[in-house]
Design a protein around this motif. Structure first.
Motif, PDB file in Angstrom:
ATOM      1  N   GLU A 165       0.386  -0.711   0.379  1.00 50.43           N
ATOM      2  CA  GLU A 165       0.013   0.213   0.255  1.00 50.43           C
ATOM      3  C   GLU A 165       0.902   1.368  -0.251  1.00 50.43           C
ATOM      4  OE1 GLU A 165      -2.486  -3.421   2.276  1.00 50.43           O
ATOM      5  OE2 GLU A 165      -0.172  -2.781   2.121  1.00 50.43           O
ATOM      6  N   PHE A 166       2.222   1.495   0.198  1.00 42.12           N
ATOM      7  CA  PHE A 166       2.726   2.057   0.437  1.00 42.12           C
ATOM      8  C   PHE A 166       3.143   2.728  -0.678  1.00 42.12           C
ATOM      9  CE2 PHE A 166       3.796   1.260   4.559  1.00 42.12           C
ATOM     10  CZ  PHE A 166       4.016   2.331   5.628  1.00 42.12           C
ATOM     11  N   ASP A 179      -6.119   8.019 -10.523  1.00 48.01           N
ATOM     12  CA  ASP A 179      -5.436   7.626  -9.990  1.00 48.01           C
ATOM     13  C   ASP A 179      -5.296   7.874  -8.265  1.00 48.01           C
ATOM     14  OD1 ASP A 179      -4.409   7.813 -12.538  1.00 48.01           O
ATOM     15  OD2 ASP A 179      -4.822  10.377 -12.619  1.00 48.01           O
ATOM     16  N   GLU A 180      -5.699   8.202  -7.959  1.00 47.85           N
ATOM     17  CA  GLU A 180      -4.982   7.596  -6.563  1.00 47.85           C
ATOM     18  C   GLU A 180      -5.150   6.760  -5.713  1.00 47.85           C
ATOM     19  OE1 GLU A 180      -7.932  10.330  -7.749  1.00 47.85           O
ATOM     20  OE2 GLU A 180      -7.112  12.093  -7.241  1.00 47.85           O
ATOM     21  N   GLY A 181      -6.037   5.852  -6.357  1.00 43.87           N
ATOM     22  CA  GLY A 181      -6.402   4.801  -6.040  1.00 43.87           C
ATOM     23  C   GLY A 181      -5.515   3.127  -6.942  1.00 43.87           C
ATOM     24  N   ARG A 182      -4.408   4.213  -7.445  1.00 49.39           N
ATOM     25  CA  ARG A 182      -3.128   3.554  -8.567  1.00 49.39           C
ATOM     26  C   ARG A 182      -2.135   3.508  -7.894  1.00 49.39           C
ATOM     27  NH1 ARG A 182      -4.021   5.553 -14.398  1.00 49.39           N
ATOM     28  NH2 ARG A 182      -2.478   3.735 -14.842  1.00 49.39           N
ATOM     29  N   SER A 183      -1.176   2.638  -7.980  1.00 52.25           N
ATOM     30  CA  SER A 183      -0.286   2.493  -7.157  1.00 52.25           C
ATOM     31  C   SER A 183       0.676   3.156  -8.195  1.00 52.25           C
ATOM     32  CB  SER A 183       0.509   1.033  -6.822  1.00 52.25           C
ATOM     33  OG  SER A 183      -0.246   0.028  -5.813  1.00 52.25           O
ATOM     34  N   LYS A 184       2.402   3.400  -7.771  1.00 51.05           N
ATOM     35  CA  LYS A 184       3.193   4.294  -8.799  1.00 51.05           C
ATOM     36  C   LYS A 184       4.669   3.923  -8.591  1.00 51.05           C
ATOM     37  CE  LYS A 184       1.668   8.581  -6.715  1.00 51.05           C
ATOM     38  NZ  LYS A 184       0.392   7.202  -6.268  1.00 51.05           N
ATOM     39  N   ARG A 204       2.146   2.708 -13.102  1.00 52.49           N
ATOM     40  CA  ARG A 204       0.546   2.682 -12.724  1.00 52.49           C
ATOM     41  C   ARG A 204       0.425   2.076 -12.472  1.00 52.49           C
ATOM     42  NH1 ARG A 204       2.062   8.827 -13.599  1.00 52.49           N
ATOM     43  NH2 ARG A 204       1.572   9.766 -12.298  1.00 52.49           N
ATOM     44  N   LYS A 237       0.521   2.951  -3.245  1.00 56.93           N
ATOM     45  CA  LYS A 237      -0.019   4.359  -3.758  1.00 56.93           C
ATOM     46  C   LYS A 237       0.521   5.751  -3.181  1.00 56.93           C
ATOM     47  CE  LYS A 237      -3.773   1.015  -3.759  1.00 56.93           C
ATOM     48  NZ  LYS A 237      -5.052   0.552  -3.091  1.00 56.93           N
ATOM     49  N   ASN A 238       0.666   6.406  -1.858  1.00 55.72           N
ATOM     50  CA  ASN A 238       0.440   7.084  -1.222  1.00 55.72           C
ATOM     51  C   ASN A 238       2.387   7.645  -1.221  1.00 55.72           C
ATOM     52  OD1 ASN A 238      -1.891   7.173  -0.599  1.00 55.72           O
ATOM     53  ND2 ASN A 238      -1.503   5.965   0.847  1.00 55.72           N
ATOM     54  N   HIS A 239       3.056   7.016  -1.427  1.00 59.47           N
ATOM     55  CA  HIS A 239       4.432   7.639  -1.459  1.00 59.47           C
ATOM     56  C   HIS A 239       5.576   7.594  -3.158  1.00 59.47           C
ATOM     57  CE1 HIS A 239       3.049   6.827   2.746  1.00 59.47           C
ATOM     58  NE2 HIS A 239       3.963   7.695   3.115  1.00 59.47           N
TER      59      HIS A 239
END
Length: 320
Positions: A63-64, A88-93, A82, A66-68
């Protein structure tokens, strides 16, 4: 040469005997250069000086991503992969420093499993990945096609009967729902000299079915004796391939099974738990990933048995 560049140069020499020492070196490097990972390790009160075994290395929850921005070192990314998702907010990067590194080692793994790309035509049926863009799978297949035989390409909605029934050697790679949609439209196809690789995933367009059922439908539909599977994800740079539900990573990657009730305890072979992946190709991001997949190790590889109940459905998911 920097540590990460030197590490990449030595990856092809990693084997079952050296992966432990290489993983401990990667852990020490990433603890000191990856702020996100270091903060997570500090939260767990893990001191790298006391880590001596693979099972003592913390695995970063997926999950990290997704937000970092999960990076080891300071650098400008060449690409951001992605994951699939609705926003886009729910997609891992996954921030990629070295795209050539990803492509080169993906090609090495693929050719070891399926032979030289120069002698194979690639037929890709990956509509959902093409629609969303920034997919690591599409980037990989694009690269493979640059080396493959003439006639390779992506296909959406076409009748592929004649293409599959000719005798040219070919790889037919696709997402599960697209394979089934094609068979619904065309009926059974007597493919010739064809390797079928499913990447999993109904993407909400069909009901999830067990892998054995899917593979039998594809064997019958495309007249092949074996259907191969690919296990990969946005957060990893290495892929595992398998047949009959048993996957194999390259020597620089490894699957461990954690206890569902205690994420810091590990299970023996044939016991079901959460999949942790060591992927040393991730030296510029994080090599130690705690996935939300369920599985179990076998002597010859590992099985993927589904997803945790509270996890988002993603591309390579097959609920079993």
């Amino acid at each position: 040469m920097s540590f990460s560049e030197d590490f990449k140069q030595s990856m092809l020499s990693i084997n079952e005997k050296t992966i432990v020492d290489c993983s401990l070196e990667a852990f020490d490097y990433q603890f000191h250069t990856n702020q996100v990972y270091r903060e997570y390790c500090n939260y767990l009160k893990v001191n790298p000086k006391t880590v001596k075994k693979l099972t003592e290395i913390p695995f970063l929850p997926i999950e990290f991503f997704k937000n970092h921005a999960v990076k080891s070192g300071e650098w400008k990314e060449k690409k951001i992969f992605r994951s699939s998702g609705t926003t886009d907010e729910g997609r891992s990067k996954h921030f990629i420093k070295d795209l050539d590194h990803y492509h080169t080692y993906s090609k090495s793994v693929f050719e070891k499993s399926f032979g030289s790309l120069s002698e194979i035509k690639i037929i890709a049926l990956l509509p959902s990945y093409l629609e969303q863009g920034d997919s690591s799978l599409i980037s990989m297949v694009d690269y493979f096609m640059s080396y493959s035989a003439d006639g390779s390409g992506y296909f959406i909605g076409e009748d592929l009967t004649s293409l599959l029934e000719n005798e040219d050697p070919k790889i037919f790679i696709g997402v599960s729902f697209a394979f089934l949609d094609l068979l619904d439209k065309s009926g059974p196809i007597t493919s010739q000299n064809c390797i079928v690789i499913e990447t999993g995933g109904m993407k909400g367009r069909r009901r999830e079915i067990i892998r054995n059922e899917l593979h039998q439908m594809l064997k019958d539909g495309f007249s092949v004796n074996t259907v191969f599977s690919e296990y990969g994800m946005t957060e990893l740079q290495s892929q595992a391939y398998g047949e009959n539900g048993i996957f194999h990573f390259p020597p620089w990657a490894k699957c461990l099974i954690r206890d569902i009730n205690d994420p810091f305890a590990y299970l023996d072979q044939n016991k079901t738990g959460g999949i942790n992946v060591i992927d040393l190709a991730n030296i510029d991001s994080c090599c130690f990933i705690e996935t939300k997949d369920l599985g179990r190790t076998k002597h010859e590889g590992f099985e993927v048995l589904g997803r945790f109940d509270n996890s988002d459905i993603r591309g390579c998911n097959l609920m079993i």
